[in-house]
Motif scaffolding. Structure first.
Motif, PDB file in Angstrom:
ATOM      1  N   LEU A  38       0.842  -1.201   0.000  1.00  0.00           N
ATOM      2  CA  LEU A  38       0.000   0.000   0.000  1.00  0.00           C
ATOM      3  C   LEU A  38       0.879   1.253   0.000  1.00  0.00           C
ATOM      4  O   LEU A  38       0.654   2.189  -0.774  1.00  0.00           O
ATOM      5  CB  LEU A  38      -0.922  -0.013   1.226  1.00  0.00           C
ATOM      6  CG  LEU A  38      -1.974   1.091   1.300  1.00  0.00           C
ATOM      7  CD1 LEU A  38      -2.909   1.027   0.099  1.00  0.00           C
ATOM      8  CD2 LEU A  38      -2.781   0.974   2.586  1.00  0.00           C
ATOM      9  N   MET A  83       1.713 -11.399  -4.706  1.00  0.00           N
ATOM     10  CA  MET A  83       0.940 -11.951  -5.823  1.00  0.00           C
ATOM     11  C   MET A  83       1.078 -13.467  -5.884  1.00  0.00           C
ATOM     12  O   MET A  83       0.164 -14.158  -6.305  1.00  0.00           O
ATOM     13  CB  MET A  83       1.335 -11.298  -7.150  1.00  0.00           C
ATOM     14  CG  MET A  83       2.608 -11.790  -7.780  1.00  0.00           C
ATOM     15  SD  MET A  83       2.826 -10.971  -9.371  1.00  0.00           S
ATOM     16  CE  MET A  83       4.157 -11.953 -10.056  1.00  0.00           C
ATOM     17  N   MET A  87      -2.294 -15.683  -5.790  1.00  0.00           N
ATOM     18  CA  MET A  87      -2.626 -16.620  -6.865  1.00  0.00           C
ATOM     19  C   MET A  87      -2.691 -18.047  -6.337  1.00  0.00           C
ATOM     20  O   MET A  87      -3.523 -18.838  -6.781  1.00  0.00           O
ATOM     21  CB  MET A  87      -1.591 -16.505  -7.994  1.00  0.00           C
ATOM     22  CG  MET A  87      -1.904 -17.352  -9.214  1.00  0.00           C
ATOM     23  SD  MET A  87      -3.509 -16.978  -9.960  1.00  0.00           S
ATOM     24  CE  MET A  87      -3.095 -15.572 -10.979  1.00  0.00           C
TER      25      MET A  87
ATOM     26  N   ILE B   3     -15.074 -10.816  -5.203  1.00  0.00           N
ATOM     27  CA  ILE B   3     -14.607 -11.424  -6.456  1.00  0.00           C
ATOM     28  C   ILE B   3     -13.898 -10.376  -7.301  1.00  0.00           C
ATOM     29  O   ILE B   3     -12.973 -10.680  -8.043  1.00  0.00           O
ATOM     30  CB  ILE B   3     -15.789 -12.098  -7.218  1.00  0.00           C
ATOM     31  CG1 ILE B   3     -15.244 -13.083  -8.253  1.00  0.00           C
ATOM     32  CG2 ILE B   3     -16.704 -11.085  -7.872  1.00  0.00           C
ATOM     33  CD1 ILE B   3     -14.524 -14.273  -7.673  1.00  0.00           C
ATOM     34  N   ARG B   6     -10.360 -10.323  -6.251  1.00  0.00           N
ATOM     35  CA  ARG B   6      -9.624 -11.425  -6.883  1.00  0.00           C
ATOM     36  C   ARG B   6      -9.311 -11.114  -8.331  1.00  0.00           C
ATOM     37  O   ARG B   6      -8.203 -11.331  -8.801  1.00  0.00           O
ATOM     38  CB  ARG B   6     -10.460 -12.708  -6.842  1.00  0.00           C
ATOM     39  CG  ARG B   6     -10.444 -13.349  -5.511  1.00  0.00           C
ATOM     40  CD  ARG B   6     -10.732 -14.819  -5.588  1.00  0.00           C
ATOM     41  NE  ARG B   6     -10.263 -15.354  -4.325  1.00  0.00           N
ATOM     42  CZ  ARG B   6     -10.367 -16.599  -3.933  1.00  0.00           C
ATOM     43  NH1 ARG B   6     -10.947 -17.469  -4.722  1.00  0.00           N
ATOM     44  NH2 ARG B   6      -9.902 -16.976  -2.792  1.00  0.00           N
ATOM     45  N   VAL B  10      -5.694 -10.801 -10.102  1.00  0.00           N
ATOM     46  CA  VAL B  10      -5.221 -11.588 -11.248  1.00  0.00           C
ATOM     47  C   VAL B  10      -4.725 -10.659 -12.358  1.00  0.00           C
ATOM     48  O   VAL B  10      -3.686 -10.911 -12.985  1.00  0.00           O
ATOM     49  CB  VAL B  10      -6.347 -12.514 -11.777  1.00  0.00           C
ATOM     50  CG1 VAL B  10      -5.945 -13.161 -13.094  1.00  0.00           C
ATOM     51  CG2 VAL B  10      -6.675 -13.580 -10.737  1.00  0.00           C
ATOM     52  N   TYR B  13      -1.424  -9.363 -11.488  1.00  0.00           N
ATOM     53  CA  TYR B  13      -0.467 -10.471 -11.637  1.00  0.00           C
ATOM     54  C   TYR B  13       0.104 -10.470 -13.049  1.00  0.00           C
ATOM     55  O   TYR B  13       1.323 -10.501 -13.247  1.00  0.00           O
ATOM     56  CB  TYR B  13      -1.220 -11.766 -11.348  1.00  0.00           C
ATOM     57  CG  TYR B  13      -0.411 -13.033 -11.303  1.00  0.00           C
ATOM     58  CD1 TYR B  13       0.088 -13.505 -10.096  1.00  0.00           C
ATOM     59  CD2 TYR B  13      -0.212 -13.802 -12.447  1.00  0.00           C
ATOM     60  CE1 TYR B  13       0.787 -14.698 -10.036  1.00  0.00           C
ATOM     61  CE2 TYR B  13       0.487 -14.993 -12.397  1.00  0.00           C
ATOM     62  CZ  TYR B  13       0.988 -15.440 -11.184  1.00  0.00           C
ATOM     63  OH  TYR B  13       1.674 -16.624 -11.132  1.00  0.00           O
ATOM     64  N   THR B  53      -4.181   1.442 -14.110  1.00  0.00           N
ATOM     65  CA  THR B  53      -4.237   2.385 -12.983  1.00  0.00           C
ATOM     66  C   THR B  53      -5.472   2.131 -12.131  1.00  0.00           C
ATOM     67  O   THR B  53      -5.390   2.060 -10.900  1.00  0.00           O
ATOM     68  CB  THR B  53      -4.275   3.841 -13.501  1.00  0.00           C
ATOM     69  OG1 THR B  53      -3.265   4.027 -14.481  1.00  0.00           O
ATOM     70  CG2 THR B  53      -4.048   4.827 -12.368  1.00  0.00           C
ATOM     71  N   LEU B  56      -5.179  -1.231 -10.275  1.00  0.00           N
ATOM     72  CA  LEU B  56      -4.238  -1.130  -9.149  1.00  0.00           C
ATOM     73  C   LEU B  56      -4.873  -0.383  -7.973  1.00  0.00           C
ATOM     74  O   LEU B  56      -4.834  -0.850  -6.824  1.00  0.00           O
ATOM     75  CB  LEU B  56      -2.950  -0.415  -9.594  1.00  0.00           C
ATOM     76  CG  LEU B  56      -1.910  -0.118  -8.501  1.00  0.00           C
ATOM     77  CD1 LEU B  56      -1.393  -1.405  -7.878  1.00  0.00           C
ATOM     78  CD2 LEU B  56      -0.742   0.683  -9.071  1.00  0.00           C
ATOM     79  N   HIS B  59      -7.653  -2.354  -6.314  1.00  0.00           N
ATOM     80  CA  HIS B  59      -7.111  -3.419  -5.463  1.00  0.00           C
ATOM     81  C   HIS B  59      -6.549  -2.838  -4.162  1.00  0.00           C
ATOM     82  O   HIS B  59      -6.688  -3.438  -3.097  1.00  0.00           O
ATOM     83  CB  HIS B  59      -6.033  -4.184  -6.227  1.00  0.00           C
ATOM     84  CG  HIS B  59      -5.700  -5.535  -5.648  1.00  0.00           C
ATOM     85  ND1 HIS B  59      -6.492  -6.641  -5.842  1.00  0.00           N
ATOM     86  CD2 HIS B  59      -4.669  -5.951  -4.869  1.00  0.00           C
ATOM     87  CE1 HIS B  59      -5.946  -7.688  -5.212  1.00  0.00           C
ATOM     88  NE2 HIS B  59      -4.849  -7.292  -4.604  1.00  0.00           N
ATOM     89  N   MET B  60      -5.913  -1.654  -4.263  1.00  0.00           N
ATOM     90  CA  MET B  60      -5.363  -1.010  -3.063  1.00  0.00           C
ATOM     91  C   MET B  60      -6.482  -0.579  -2.114  1.00  0.00           C
ATOM     92  O   MET B  60      -6.417  -0.826  -0.902  1.00  0.00           O
ATOM     93  CB  MET B  60      -4.511   0.204  -3.464  1.00  0.00           C
ATOM     94  CG  MET B  60      -3.160  -0.179  -4.082  1.00  0.00           C
ATOM     95  SD  MET B  60      -2.367   1.208  -4.934  1.00  0.00           S
ATOM     96  CE  MET B  60      -1.881   2.238  -3.544  1.00  0.00           C
ATOM     97  N   VAL B  64      -7.591  -1.998   1.638  1.00  0.00           N
ATOM     98  CA  VAL B  64      -7.858  -1.239   2.869  1.00  0.00           C
ATOM     99  C   VAL B  64      -9.160  -1.724   3.502  1.00  0.00           C
ATOM    100  O   VAL B  64      -9.261  -1.865   4.725  1.00  0.00           O
ATOM    101  CB  VAL B  64      -7.936   0.281   2.565  1.00  0.00           C
ATOM    102  CG1 VAL B  64      -8.419   1.055   3.778  1.00  0.00           C
ATOM    103  CG2 VAL B  64      -6.577   0.799   2.104  1.00  0.00           C
ATOM    104  N   PHE B  67      -8.457  -4.671   5.419  1.00  0.00           N
ATOM    105  CA  PHE B  67      -7.848  -4.329   6.714  1.00  0.00           C
ATOM    106  C   PHE B  67      -8.935  -3.981   7.727  1.00  0.00           C
ATOM    107  O   PHE B  67      -8.865  -4.378   8.885  1.00  0.00           O
ATOM    108  CB  PHE B  67      -6.893  -3.133   6.584  1.00  0.00           C
ATOM    109  CG  PHE B  67      -5.634  -3.421   5.812  1.00  0.00           C
ATOM    110  CD1 PHE B  67      -5.042  -4.670   5.876  1.00  0.00           C
ATOM    111  CD2 PHE B  67      -5.043  -2.445   5.032  1.00  0.00           C
ATOM    112  CE1 PHE B  67      -3.878  -4.949   5.171  1.00  0.00           C
ATOM    113  CE2 PHE B  67      -3.877  -2.712   4.320  1.00  0.00           C
ATOM    114  CZ  PHE B  67      -3.302  -3.962   4.384  1.00  0.00           C
ATOM    115  N   VAL B  98      -4.903  10.685 -10.737  1.00  0.00           N
ATOM    116  CA  VAL B  98      -3.596  10.278 -11.272  1.00  0.00           C
ATOM    117  C   VAL B  98      -3.482  10.669 -12.745  1.00  0.00           C
ATOM    118  O   VAL B  98      -2.441  11.177 -13.178  1.00  0.00           O
ATOM    119  CB  VAL B  98      -3.388   8.752 -11.094  1.00  0.00           C
ATOM    120  CG1 VAL B  98      -2.201   8.259 -11.926  1.00  0.00           C
ATOM    121  CG2 VAL B  98      -3.169   8.406  -9.622  1.00  0.00           C
TER     122      VAL B  98
END
Lengths: 130, 105
Positions: A38, A83, A87, B3, B6, B10, B13, B53, B56, B59-60, B64, B67, B98
């Motif tokens: 993060l 990752m 995965m 989902i 996830r 991916v 990844y 972007t 990412l 996902h960030m 959170v 968390f 951004v």
């Protein structure tokens, strides 16, 4: 499968390991790398934004700065670890054939290490390769 | 939305390959780096990077949210709905921020 060489009871041997056979290690490492990512990803975005439109020499000068190179290296390593675990969880959830699962988990590990090594090598070459 | 976490995971990844290619191009020399810049600056390249972007940041922000759950909060139906809405709005807003920075540089 039962081993008689140990004095430990079957329950004692498996307690805390769970279905992944590795206990809570992955669970915790995924949280630790998530916190790291993060912070590091915000730095990564700033680095990328600062490089937009810069010619090669200027981009290299930025990427070779110690504070930038270390941030990028940490991001690459922490990201690869994160990752890989993510995965693996997905594979364990969806691939039920035992051989296919082992092959997929192994391939996943190789991919994560290969990408991490490629990024790290490029960053170190930029910093030290001249 | 779990989902989605996830799915974005991916996508990221696979997206690491783009980061690797970019860094390898930079390490290889000016010609390779200019090619990488040209590809990234093309219309298709920009579309992919815009998607990257958002993925990412989604996902960030989604992380959170996890968390918050890990700390034992946000489990009520209303709280979960709110977290789902906020994660889309916040990650979408940050993506635009951004790109405003990126395009005005």
């Amino acid at each position: 499968m039962l081993s008689h060489s140990s004095m430990r009871t079957p329950l004692g041997r498996v307690r805390g390991l769970g279905s992944a056979k590795s206990g809570t290690g992955h669970f915790w490492l995924q949280r630790v790398t998530a916190v790291a990512n993060l912070v590091l990803a915000i730095g990564f975005l700033c680095v990328v934004l600062s490089l937009i439109g810069k010619p090669h020499a200027a981009a290299l000068a930025t990427l070779a700065k110690p504070q930038v190179a270390i941030l990028m290296l940490l991001f690459v390593v922490s990201g690869a670890v994160h990752m890989r675990i993510g995965m693996q969880v997905i594979i364990e959830d969806y691939v039920h054939h035992e051989v296919a699962k082992i092959v997929a988990v192994m391939a996943n590990t190789f991919f994560a290490i290969a990408v991490g090594a490629a990024c790290a090598f490029a960053l170190l070459k930029i910093s030290f390769g001249g | 939305m779990s989902i989605a976490h996830r799915a974005t995971g991916v996508a990221l990844y696979g997206g690491t390959l783009l980061i690797a290619l970019w860094l390898i191009a930079a390490a290889s020399g000016p010609a390779a780096y200019e090619t990488a810049q040209a590809v990234a600056g093309s219309l298709l390249g920009r579309l992919v990077l815009f998607g990257y972007t958002f993925v990412l940041l989604h996902h960030m922000v989604g992380g959170v949210r996890h968390f918050v759950w890990d700390l034992g909060h946000g489990y009520s139906p209303q709280a979960r709905m709110n977290l789902a809405k906020y994660s889309v709005v916040v990650s979408g807003g940050l993506t635009l921020l951004v790109w405003i920075v990126a395009l005005t540089r």
